[in-house]
Structures are given as C-alpha cells and as structure tokens.
Design a protein around this motif. Sequence first.
Motif: not given
Length: 453
Positions: A235-251, A254-262
Amino acid sequence: MTVTVRFAPSPTGHIHIGNIRPALYNWLFAKKMGGRFILRFDDTDLVRSKQEYADSIETDLHWLGIEPDLKERQSDRIANYDAAAQKLKDAGLLYPCYETPDELERRRSRQRALGRPPVYDRAGLKQTAEERAAFEAEGRKPHWRFVLPNHDGNPFETRRTDVAWSDLCRGDQTIDLASMSDPVLIRADGSYLYTFTSIVDDIDMDVTHIIRGEDHVSNTGVQIAIFEAMGAKPPVFGHHNLLTTIDGEGLSKRKGALSIGSLREAGLEPMAVASLAVLTGTSQAVEPVATMDALIEKFDLTSVSRSSAKFDPEELKSLNARLVHDLPFEAVERRLADMGIDAGAEFWETVRGNCETVGDARSYWQIVTGPVESRIEDEDREFVSGAKALLPEGEVTGETWGEWTSALKAETGRKGRGLFMPLRRVLTGMDHGPDMKALLPLIGRQNILDRLP
C-alpha cells in the motif's frame, strides 16, 4: 481503484486523543478520496482483549462522527493467518529458531560489546534437520522468522538492502534492511505477531493506503518486504507525527490519558476534540471546525509537521467554548431538554456566550428559574433596598434594564461597576454572566421582586 484505509486498535483499553488522531486521519482521507474506512480490531490477545473495550471504541468513534464501512475482528481470521504462514514456510521465507530469550539477549550483548549492531545472525536458518530435531527433543518450541532480502543466501531474485517509498506525510523515505534482524512473525506459543496478521489482513481487504504514527516508520521497510514476498503490491504509506503532552511525553491508554470517553463525559463537543486532534502539529491554524464536512475540506496530509504535536488540554477548552458560542438553538434544543431545561431560543442565545460547554447552561437556567443565593455587600444594602421601588412597572423587556439603571443612577449618583454589580449579585448571585439587559426578561418580574430585599 477504490481507496481503502483501516483503523486497527487493540481492544485492551479505552482509546485516548492520541489514538483517535490516526482514526480521524484515515477516515478523513477516505472521505476526501471517496473511499472506504475499515474498523479492524486487533483482538488476537485473548487475555487482554475485552468486548467492553471494543464496544467503547465503537461508541467513541460514533460520537466523533466516524462510521466504518466494514468491521472486522482478527480473532475471526486465524485460518487466514495459518494459510499465509504455511505459504511462506513452503517458499522457505519463514524459518524456525530455537533460541531462548536469554540466549538471544546474551548474543546481542556480545555483539554490542564488540561494537557490532545486535542483528540476528540467522543461526536458525543454518541449522540442519537433525539439530532442529534435537531441540524439539529437549522440549523447545520454535519461533519463526521471516527472511529479509538483505543477507547472503537471500531467496529473492533481486537482492537489495534499501527499501524506499514516497510517504504521504514525510516525502521520500529509505530504510536500510541490512541493519535489521529477520523479524519474528510467529511466537514460540504459535501466536502471530501483529506485523504479520496486519499484512495478511491488508492484502485480503484490499487496503490501498496505510496512515499511521511516525513510530512505525522503521517497521515499514520490513513490511514492504513481506508484502512483496506474499505476491502483493505494498500500500501507499503515510506517517504522521504523534500527539504528546505539553512536556513532550507520549500518551498512554494504559494510564487513562485523556480518554475519549472522559472528554465526552466532561461535556466537550466532538468537533472540538476532532479539530484539535487533526490540526495540532500541522501548518494549519488550530481553530474550531464546526462540521466533519468542513474538516474533510481542510484535511491535508502534506501540512503535517515533522516535529511532535503537543496537546494542550486548555487549548481544547478554548476551542470548545468557541464552538459552543456559535451553536444555534436547533443544535442544542434536545440536549437542553435532556438536562431539564425547558427553554426556547431566547434563553440559549442569551447564555451561550458565557458557556464553555453546553452543560454550563444548567447554572444559568437555575439563575432564571431560581432559587438563587443572592449576594449583598454591606456597603450596597441601602442601594439595593431602594432599587425595588424604582423597578419600572409592567412587563420586563429588553428595555427594562436600561430604564431601571438610569433611574437608579439619577436617584443615587452611582455609576459603572458600583451601579451594575450590586444588582447582578442580588439577582444572580454571581459577579459575571450574560448581559443583564437580555437576562432580566428571562428572570421575570416576580423573581426580580422576590430577590430584592
């Protein structure tokens, strides 16, 4: 060719705003290209995968306006993986390896100590049938590796070490397979790794484009090699940047980070979440987009930045407020009714400019209908007591506030904050809020009189 994309979450937890970014990117791309969007659950981990999480993911997608054209479960497709694995084994492209995890780690440690990259040496490929039988007699079970086209004895007609592709987000990319170990596709317990099952599914489901996070870039060369080994066009690939916290930590889900449900339970608008998840980390302005159709028009993978996309919850609140301020009464009428607010357009148009969420309208409905905990400062008691006598007679209208405060100004000499704030406090119990000119008719004459001492 029909453009076909997929979102393949593992139902092992609730998805968060970082997970929803690739879901939105794939769905928006499919809609923009007139294509199909597949929701495919990676649920082969029978211990951690739960139906409740799969249901939660579908609920979250639906809330955002994402409706899949097809739903699949990898747990229903084990026979397909078995057949594909056997095909690769028969072609000599999957070979058994009997090293234990400890043995492999010791081997890697020695390579590092000698200043060499810890690449698997293909010892398993060189073993004889007798050596494999001896390992089996010891009770060892093999894991199976795919032969990458970058070593001596490579089974491909055309030998190469570099794999190149044109990335939808990152432009021309090249991966050197010579720096990689032959990947394990089947574990010793017989279960398949996601790399393999995903490729089998992508081939069977005619996936034409894979849009995912940049953390998968290094895997792409290997996956292209496997696609080709299975006789399929990658297939054709596309790799976008990742969302992180303001401090640059990954979301992390498993830590319940900003779940869509919440976020949904907090009363946020789905379009505020979608706008921020899509536009953050691009060259486009991060602004509230009112509808999915409008977001489809704005969507552009070439605008994605190469730097990380930092997610700020406060920015989400701001976007949400801006959306709410523009919502027409027709868009919220049902939701207001569900909150017990039996109001018309006049109420909503009066209060929406002071609402961060639609749910904030509850507090203003309480102000309109009462009871209200009035506030009177000691220095304002005499002023407020005299205000009742100067309230204009008759029905309270949009002109009443101006007439009333003009009369009070003439009578007391007060002006500005000293004139308006004591009245707002006694009638609403608040220091701020909607324009009193518009709010007063909603409160009504009897409530006004009841709240004045």
